[in-house]
Design an enzyme around this catalytic site. Sequence first.
Site: not given
Length: 336
Positions: A116, A199, A202
Site C-alpha cells: 500500500k 478473485k 471490491k
Amino acid sequence: MVPSLMARVLSGIQPSGDVHLGNYVGAIRHWVTDQDSIDSFICIVDLHAISVPQDPAHLRAQTVELAALLLAAGIDPDRSTLFVQSHVHEHAELAWVLNCFTTFGELRRMTQFKEKAQAQAEGSVLVGLFDYPVLQAADILLYQADRVPVGEDQRQHVELTRDIAQRFNHRFGETFVVPEVAIPKVGARIMDLQNPAAKMSKSAESPQGTIGVLDSPEDVSRKVKAAVTDSGRDVVSSPDKPAITNLLTIYSVVTGRNVSDIEGSYEGRGYADLKSDLAEAIILFLSPLQEQYRDISSDPGRLRDSLELGAQKAQKVAGETLHAVYERVGFVPRRR
Ligand code: TRP
C-alpha cells in the site's frame, strides 16, 4: 461466569466498497450458519477504514449499509456479537499499549503495508497505515479469540498478533489467548467476471467483473452477459477454460447443483444459454437477501438497537481485557 465451551472467533470486516457475491458466499454465509457452534464476534472496522482517506458521509453510509446487510444475511444479534469498532473505545486504547510492544522492524516487514505504501513517497505515508496491524491485533486480543478466519493476505497480520500476545504474556504472565489463524477452506473460489485469473474483489479495476449482493436484476444480467468467455463453445469446467469454469462455479453455488450436473444440461447448447440462465439464478439467489435488506434498512431505529446491543456485549469482554492489561503494565486504577 460460566466459561463458554464454544470456540471464540473474531472476524473483522472493512466498511468499504460494496459486499459482493464472493464475500457473501466465502465468508458471510459461514458466519451465519456457524452461529450456534461458535461464539462469534463480528467487528465492522471503521477505525481501520480511516487509515486511507475517507469521505465522512460515505464512511458513515457504508458502515450502516454493511451492518444492515449482515443482519439481512442472517446474523442474529442475540447469538452473535455484531458491532462497530469505534463504538468500543477499548480498541484504540489497547492498540496504544500494544504499540509499545511492537517494533518498527516488525511493521516495516508487513507485506500489505509495503504494497500500500509503495506508490507513495515515504514522507507522505500515514502513520495509521503503518500501525494498522497493531490495531488489528488489538481487535483480536481484546476478545481472547481462539480463532481468526482470514484470507491468505491477512495471515501475516494474525501471525504478528500471535507474536505480540506471546511477548506480552511472557513478560507479564498469561493475559491474552494466542489466536490461531483459520484460513477457510475455499469451497468455491469466485473469480472476477472480466478477469477469471483474479478473485472477485471490491477493489477490482472493473466494477463490471464484480457482482454486488445489492445489485439490481438489470445490473446482474448486464454483468453476466458481458462476462468474458473462453474460446470454443462447450459448457465445460476445465483448467483451460477459466472463464466458463468460473461461471459454472457461480452457477453451482447459487443453485446448490453440482457442476457436472449443470454441464450435462448444457450439452449441445452454447454460452449464451448458460449466461442467461445463470443471470436468472443469481437474481433468484440474491432476492431474499435484498428483500431482508430493504426491510432492515427501512427501520433505522431497530438497526441502531442491534448495534447498541452488539457494542454492549463486545464492551463487556473488551473492558475486562483492557482492565487486566492496564493493571499488568502498571497503571494506577481509577477509584470507582
Ligand atoms: N485487515 C482485515 C482486512 O483487511 C480487516 C480486519 C481488521 C480484521 N481487524 C481485523 C480481520 C481483525 C480479522 C480480525 O480484511
